[in-house]
Design an enzyme around this catalytic site. Structure first.
Site, PDB file in Angstrom:
ATOM      1  N   GLY A  58      70.991  77.745  51.327  1.00 35.33           N
ATOM      2  CA  GLY A  58      71.330  76.142  50.901  1.00 35.33           C
ATOM      3  C   GLY A  58      70.936  75.473  52.102  1.00 35.33           C
ATOM      4  O   GLY A  58      70.433  74.173  52.060  1.00 35.33           O
ATOM      5  N   VAL A  80      76.651  69.433  42.189  1.00 38.21           N
ATOM      6  CA  VAL A  80      75.259  68.888  42.601  1.00 38.21           C
ATOM      7  C   VAL A  80      74.114  69.802  42.893  1.00 38.21           C
ATOM      8  O   VAL A  80      74.378  70.870  43.170  1.00 38.21           O
ATOM      9  CB  VAL A  80      75.586  67.792  43.750  1.00 38.21           C
ATOM     10  CG1 VAL A  80      76.497  66.729  43.300  1.00 38.21           C
ATOM     11  CG2 VAL A  80      76.032  68.570  44.896  1.00 38.21           C
ATOM     12  N   ASP A  82      82.826  73.197  50.241  1.00 38.60           N
ATOM     13  CA  ASP A  82      83.564  72.974  48.747  1.00 38.60           C
ATOM     14  C   ASP A  82      84.871  73.237  48.875  1.00 38.60           C
ATOM     15  O   ASP A  82      85.741  72.842  49.496  1.00 38.60           O
ATOM     16  CB  ASP A  82      82.666  73.614  47.754  1.00 38.60           C
ATOM     17  CG  ASP A  82      83.052  73.345  46.389  1.00 38.60           C
ATOM     18  OD1 ASP A  82      83.710  72.341  46.060  1.00 38.60           O
ATOM     19  OD2 ASP A  82      82.971  74.267  45.502  1.00 38.60           O
ATOM     20  N   LYS A 127      82.938  68.085  49.809  1.00 38.92           N
ATOM     21  CA  LYS A 127      83.951  67.693  48.790  1.00 38.92           C
ATOM     22  C   LYS A 127      85.433  68.068  49.473  1.00 38.92           C
ATOM     23  O   LYS A 127      86.023  68.927  49.023  1.00 38.92           O
ATOM     24  CB  LYS A 127      83.631  68.486  47.656  1.00 38.92           C
ATOM     25  CG  LYS A 127      82.345  68.262  46.859  1.00 38.92           C
ATOM     26  CD  LYS A 127      82.126  69.511  45.778  1.00 38.92           C
ATOM     27  CE  LYS A 127      80.757  69.642  45.358  1.00 38.92           C
ATOM     28  NZ  LYS A 127      80.755  70.706  44.367  1.00 38.92           N
TER      29      LYS A 127
END
Ligand code: IMP
Ligand code: MG
Length: 180
Positions: free
Chosen positions: A49, A158, A108, A136
């Site tokens: 990522g 997302v 997250d 988040k």
């Protein structure tokens, strides 16, 4: 610019435009350039990522002696008694005594970062900080500190800027959120 996209069975809508993301990255780079200027930091980019964030951020990093290495947290099903086991793959650099800055696409629940910090600590880095393009805070379940948060998000799923849905969407320049 396409404001609605379809990835497999899911519909996503435009959420954050690339200019805003670029400005957040430039701000993080300025902070890091200031705070790590005498540290010859080793950036540890967490694949897959963080590949795009890493590329965008590192172009703005001016500190002397900055290095970058790419790592991966591989999970595999352990035995029934141990459950999921996660292993740190690809770290060949010696981090002992070094100032490490982890680069993540998103924090997250904080589980991945918490795990990575546990795996790094026996290698005795001098200091470890975390930079995450997206964060988040409302989803955090582990006590981890994001030293350099790029953009704070609600608890939406997302894609874009390296983040994927089932392998798709990583190449998107803007960030898209799952339509409610
Ligand atoms: P955490 O361990 O729960 O903090 O989540 C970390 C990883 O889950 C991230 O590095 C991403 O790969 C993935 N992830 C978390 N949220 C999202 C999202 O909204 N879109 C895509 N991937 C996500
Ligand atoms: Mg990831």
């Amino acid at each position: 610019m396409n404001k609605i996209i379809q990835l497999r069975d899911k519909t996503f809508h435009l959420y954050i435009e690339s200019g805003e993301i670029d400005r957040a990255i430039a701000r993080l780079a300025r902070q890091i350039n200031e705070e790590a200027k005498d540290e010859r930091p080793l950036f540890l980019s967490v694949l897959n990522g963080a590949f795009m964030f890493t590329s965008d951020l590192l172009k703005e990093i001016t500190v002397e002696g900055a290095e970058v290495a790419f790592i991966r947290l591989a999970s595999y099903a352990g035995t029934a008694s141990t459950g999921e086991v996660r292993e740190l793959v690809g770290l060949t650099d010696d981090v002992a005594g070094r100032s490490v800055i982890i680069l993540e696409d998103i924090v997250d629940t904080g589980r991945s970062i918490a795990h990575l910090l546990d795996l790094l600590s026996p290698r005795r880095p001098a200091r470890v900080r975390v930079a995450a393009l997206f964060h988040k805070p409302g989803a955090l379940e582990y006590s981890v500190t994001v030293d350099y948060p790029g953009i704070v998000l609600e608890n939406d799923f997302v894609v874009g800027r390296g983040l994927d849905y089932d392998g798709l969407g990583r190449n998107l320049r803007d960030l898209y959120a799952l339509a409610p």
